[in-house]
Structures are given as structure tokens and as C-alpha cells.
Design a protein around this motif. Structure first.
Motif, mmCIF file in Angstrom:
data_model
loop_
_atom_site.group_PDB
_atom_site.id
_atom_site.type_symbol
_atom_site.label_atom_id
_atom_site.label_comp_id
_atom_site.label_asym_id
_atom_site.label_seq_id
_atom_site.Cartn_x
_atom_site.Cartn_y
_atom_site.Cartn_z
ATOM 1 N N THR A 78 1.088 32.408 59.262
ATOM 2 C CA THR A 78 0.850 31.419 58.117
ATOM 3 C C THR A 78 1.150 31.910 56.794
ATOM 4 O O THR A 78 1.744 30.984 56.064
ATOM 5 C CB THR A 78 -1.062 31.686 58.038
ATOM 6 N N ARG A 79 1.266 33.219 56.385
ATOM 7 C CA ARG A 79 1.827 33.575 55.047
ATOM 8 C C ARG A 79 3.286 33.281 55.033
ATOM 9 O O ARG A 79 3.967 32.695 54.174
ATOM 10 C CB ARG A 79 1.687 35.338 54.906
ATOM 11 N N ARG A 90 3.696 29.533 54.561
ATOM 12 C CA ARG A 90 3.487 29.276 53.112
ATOM 13 C C ARG A 90 4.527 29.402 52.335
ATOM 14 O O ARG A 90 4.951 28.920 51.234
ATOM 15 C CB ARG A 90 2.150 30.010 52.602
ATOM 16 N N GLN A 91 5.303 30.474 52.331
ATOM 17 C CA GLN A 91 6.429 31.139 51.708
ATOM 18 C C GLN A 91 7.566 30.335 52.125
ATOM 19 O O GLN A 91 8.257 29.802 50.970
ATOM 20 C CB GLN A 91 6.673 32.702 51.932
ATOM 21 N N PHE A 144 4.836 22.744 53.482
ATOM 22 C CA PHE A 144 4.115 23.076 54.718
ATOM 23 C C PHE A 144 3.000 21.834 54.911
ATOM 24 O O PHE A 144 2.245 22.102 56.026
ATOM 25 C CB PHE A 144 3.727 24.242 54.667
ATOM 26 N N THR A 163 -6.548 24.831 58.762
ATOM 27 C CA THR A 163 -7.297 25.681 58.115
ATOM 28 C C THR A 163 -8.821 25.274 58.562
ATOM 29 O O THR A 163 -9.776 25.861 57.976
ATOM 30 C CB THR A 163 -7.347 25.645 56.793
ATOM 31 N N ASP A 209 -2.404 20.438 44.850
ATOM 32 C CA ASP A 209 -1.394 20.531 44.813
ATOM 33 C C ASP A 209 -1.024 19.344 43.771
ATOM 34 O O ASP A 209 0.111 19.035 43.343
ATOM 35 C CB ASP A 209 0.010 20.527 45.677
#
Length: 429
Positions: A159-160, A163-164, A323, A74, A369
């Protein structure tokens, strides 16, 4: 705008037995003509992920077929430092910042002797460069170093997905002769877990490091007027970590990842640095053993992989994150001061603090997190960070860690120089 083609199922029972394979779906990206045309030749490329998704793109840099773990970064700037960070060995780096290549590359921003990553995935490749420091284009740079790159791919959608589902194994290919079934089989025949990656990125011989941060880039180095000898284990060490240590007045001897602890202790260093590096810390038990044999004998500082190896050497466990953390904008709280730092991170593994022995203190925590981002064990003069305090690229909030390491070495040196009070009475003499 990204468009998804019609999904289609392919029978590959002969490849995977009775296990139902993932459905293959092809994703393409509409590209504008006219002003959007590239001034150089391009060729088609495909990114196949282990979940069966296929992403059509254009290639730049090297050609061929390469397998690796796909992770996203990122960071908004510093793609050259990312390309030359050895911690990315075995991985495809997907940049979430859509515009890459606009400042070209130069010969001052290298973080290691070569590019170790498996490939680069970006949305938009700049058609021009606009930096006075630019020495060549990103495409030429990757081609010379045999690194594959793809662009005109929907990096937001990928990217989504990461992340999932978590980090996925992928295959980059410019070879049109390879079928999608063959590429999918490749993603299932390789795994990054359990592989020793640090031996492939470490130096091969002992050498001295003398370069400091250049004056125009230095900002807070304040030495104690005293030189401390540090032995730095190269598990994939970045040049700017060494420069920051040198700027704080350290004399540095860099040693390979397999260098015996006994040889290090013979050098009588004031401190030992266990550096960053790629891959699974559980796959390098020899490095854990080295750390164990040094703990308690001299002050030590672990960074990233070094932090994870320290965690294991102390009896703790590490685990693979969904991830990972990759980027220059991760908030971390220093639990000792209460201050929040914006940090640069690059790791897929973390230390489980619940498995650490009594006396080991969690000093930093990731605010995204809650994962462990720093440790200290005062009884054995240990400090560590899960992230990169030199922040190349990234903000400089955590540079104080190098000063803290120097102060740890100074405290130990002062302790040794204190006169020892005899416990034998004059009557017994």
C-alpha cells in the motif's frame, strides 16, 4: 514482521532493449507455525509489480497466472460486495484491513451476477468463519468463480508503494515454471488505460428491475406516492443502487451500455440513470455520445462512471488519478449544505472542474485531495456523484441523493402538467 531479502539485479536487456529495466527485489513475510497453520492445502504464489518488486505469498481460490492493475481498498467490512462490484474489472484489489474471510460469504450480499475483479490480495486469511449468514468460505467462493487470491503478504508495504508510485500493473501467478523475467515482461505488455471495460460487465438485454431493499436493511426510503419510470444504463451497475431507486418508488428498466439514446427516449422515461462502471471513460466514446443525446431531454443522474461520462458529455475532461479512491471512509463536503458525508468510493478517474462550461456547478468535493465529487447543471436537469450513494459496503450518509433524483423528476413532471398560458390575444383570434 515483514522482512526484505537481498535485492538482486537481473539482466533483461533482450526484453526491454536499451531501456534499463527496474531492479527485481523479492519480499517475503515470516509466518508463525503451530496455531497459525492453515487447515487447508496451500501453494506458493508470487505477485510481480511493474516496478520490479516481487512479493512471495500463499495462494487460495483459483490457480494460474493473471495480469491486472493493483489498487488498495481501505474498507473494514464488506469484502463480498467489493468482490462483486463490476467497477473492479481488470484490477487486483488489495485490502488494507488485515483480517479477511472471518464472516465467510453468503448469497444475499452479491452486488452483481459474478466476480469481475482480476484477483484479491490480503494479509491474513481467516482460518474459520463466525457468521450465521455464512454459506461457504471465501476460499471456496473464489475457487468456484475462478478468481485468484493470495495471502500472507505484506499489504501495508505494498500500500505504501502504491501511494508513493501510484497504481501499478501486476501479475499474480502460482505457476512456478514462469521466470521472474517473464512475469515482469507481462506487467509491461498490458495496460488498463484506453480499454473498454464496461462492455464486458454490462447486461446483454433490456430487463425490468423490481427488487427493493429488504425491510430489515431499509432505513430512510420515503416515496412521494407516485411512481417514476427510470431507464438505468448498465455500465456495471450494482444491485443495491437499483434496490435503493426501487425503494424510493421508481419503476426501473435496465438497458445495456450500448443501448441507443433514441430507443431510451421512445420509452418516455421520467429520468435516466447512468451507472457506475470500470475503467477509463475516454475509452468508451459511444457511451459519451449516448449521454450527449439524452442531456436536456429528461432529468439524469450519474454515479461514478456515469458522473465522468456526464463531465465529458458537457465538454469537460477526465484524468487518471495517482492511485484513485477505493474504500468506505472518504470524507466529502456537500458544498450546498456545508455538511460532511463519509462516502463509499471506487474510481481511478476524476472530472477536471476547470474544463467544465459555465453553468455547471461543483456540488461535492473530496476533502482528502480536493477532487470533484459531484456536479449539477440545473438548466439541463443534471445531477451526479463521483461516489456510491447506496454505500454497499459503507455508511449511508449519501442516500438522500436518490430522494433528490426523485424530486428532480417530480419537478419536471409538475412543470409539464402546468397549464400553458396562450400568448395569442383575443383580438388576434
Amino acid at each position: 514482521m515483514a522482512t526484505k531479502s537481498l535485492g538482486f539485479a537481473v539482466s533483461v536487456t533482450h526484453l526491454f532493449g536499451s531501456k534499463s529495466p527496474p531492479k527485481l527485489c523479492v519480499f517475503t513475510l515470516r509466518c508463525s507455525a503451530g496455531n497459525g497453520e492453515r487447515p487447508w492445502k496451500t501453494s506458493g504464489a508470487r505477485l510481480m509489480l511493474e516496478d520490479g518488486s516481487i512479493w512471495k505469498a500463499k495462494s487460495f481460490g483459483a490457480s494460474g497466472t493473471q495480469v491486472g492493475e493493483v489498487v488498495f481498498n481501505t474498507s473494514l467490512t464488506g469484502y463480498q460486495e467489493i468482490l462483486t462490484d463490476p467497477s473492479y474489472a481488470g484490477q487486483f484489489v488489495l485490502m488494507t484491513n488485515p483480517h479477511i474471510g472471518n464472516t465467510g460469504v453468503n448469497f444475499d450480499d452479491e452486488e452483481s451476477r459474478q466476480c469481475f475483479l482480476a484477483g484479491l490480495v490480503i494479509r491474513s486469511l481467516s482460518i474459520s468463519t463466525s457468521s450465521w449468514r455464512c454459506a461457504e468460505t471465501l476460499g471456496d467462493y473464489l475457487a468456484e468463480r475462478n478468481i485468484m487470491g493470495i495471502y500472507d503478504v505484506d499489504t501495508r508495504a505494498i500500500t505504501r508503494r502504491l501511494r508513493q508510485k501510484g497504481s501499478l500493473i501486476g501479475v499474480l501467478s502460482t505457476d512456478n515454471s514462469k521466470t521472474e523475467e517473464e512475469l515482469l515482461k507481462m506487467t509491461h505488455s498490458w495496460d488498463i488505460v484506453g480499454i473498454d471495460l464496461i462492455s464486458g460487465v454490462s447486461c446483454q438485454s433490456v430487463h425490468e428491475w423490481v427488487d427493493t431493499t429488504k425491510q430489515e436493511w431499509d432505513f430512510s426510503s420515503k416515496g412521494h406516492g407516485e411512481t417514476f419510470h427510470v431507464v438505468a444504463y448498465d455500465f456495471g451497475i450494482k444491485h443495491n443502487i437499483l434496490r435503493r431507486l426501487a425503494s424510493y418508488g421508481c419503476k426501473i428498466t435496465v438497458v445495456p451500455s450500448t443501448w441507443p439514446a433514441s430507443e431510451t427516449l421512445k420509452m418516455k422515461p421520467d429520468g435516466v440513470l447512468f451507472s457506475n462502471g470500470p475503467g477509463d471513460p475516454s475509452a468508451v466514446p459511444y457511451a459519451v455520445e449516448t449521454v450527449k443525446n439524452i442531456l436536456g431531454k429528461v432529468p439524469v443522474f450519474g454515479i461514478c462512471m456515469g458522473h465522468q461520462l456526464l463531465g465529458q458529455a458537457l465538454g469537460g475532461k477526465t484524468f487518471k488519478m495517482k492511485f484513485g479512491h477505493h474504500g468506505g471512509n472518504h470524507p466529502v463536503r456537500n458544498l450546498r449544505t456545508g455538511q460532511v458525508e463519509i462516502s463509499a468510493q471506487n474510481h481511478n478517474y476524476a472530472v477536471d472542474p476547470a474544463t467544465l462550461p459555465e453553468g455547471v456547478e461543483v456540488t461535492h468535493r473530496n476533502l482528502n485531495d480536493g477532487s470533484c465529487a459531484g456536479l449539477a447543471f440545473p438548466a439541463q436537469r443534471i445531477m451526479s456523484l463521483q461516489y456510491h450513494p447506496e454505500a454497499s459496503p459503507g455508511p449511508h450518509d449519501s442516500d438522500y441523493a436518490f430522494r433528490d433524483f426523485v424530486e428532480l423528476m417530480m419537478q419536471e413532471k409538475n412543470k409539464k402538467s402546468e397549464p400553458q398560458i396562450s400568448t395569442v390575444s383575443s383580438l388576434d383570434a
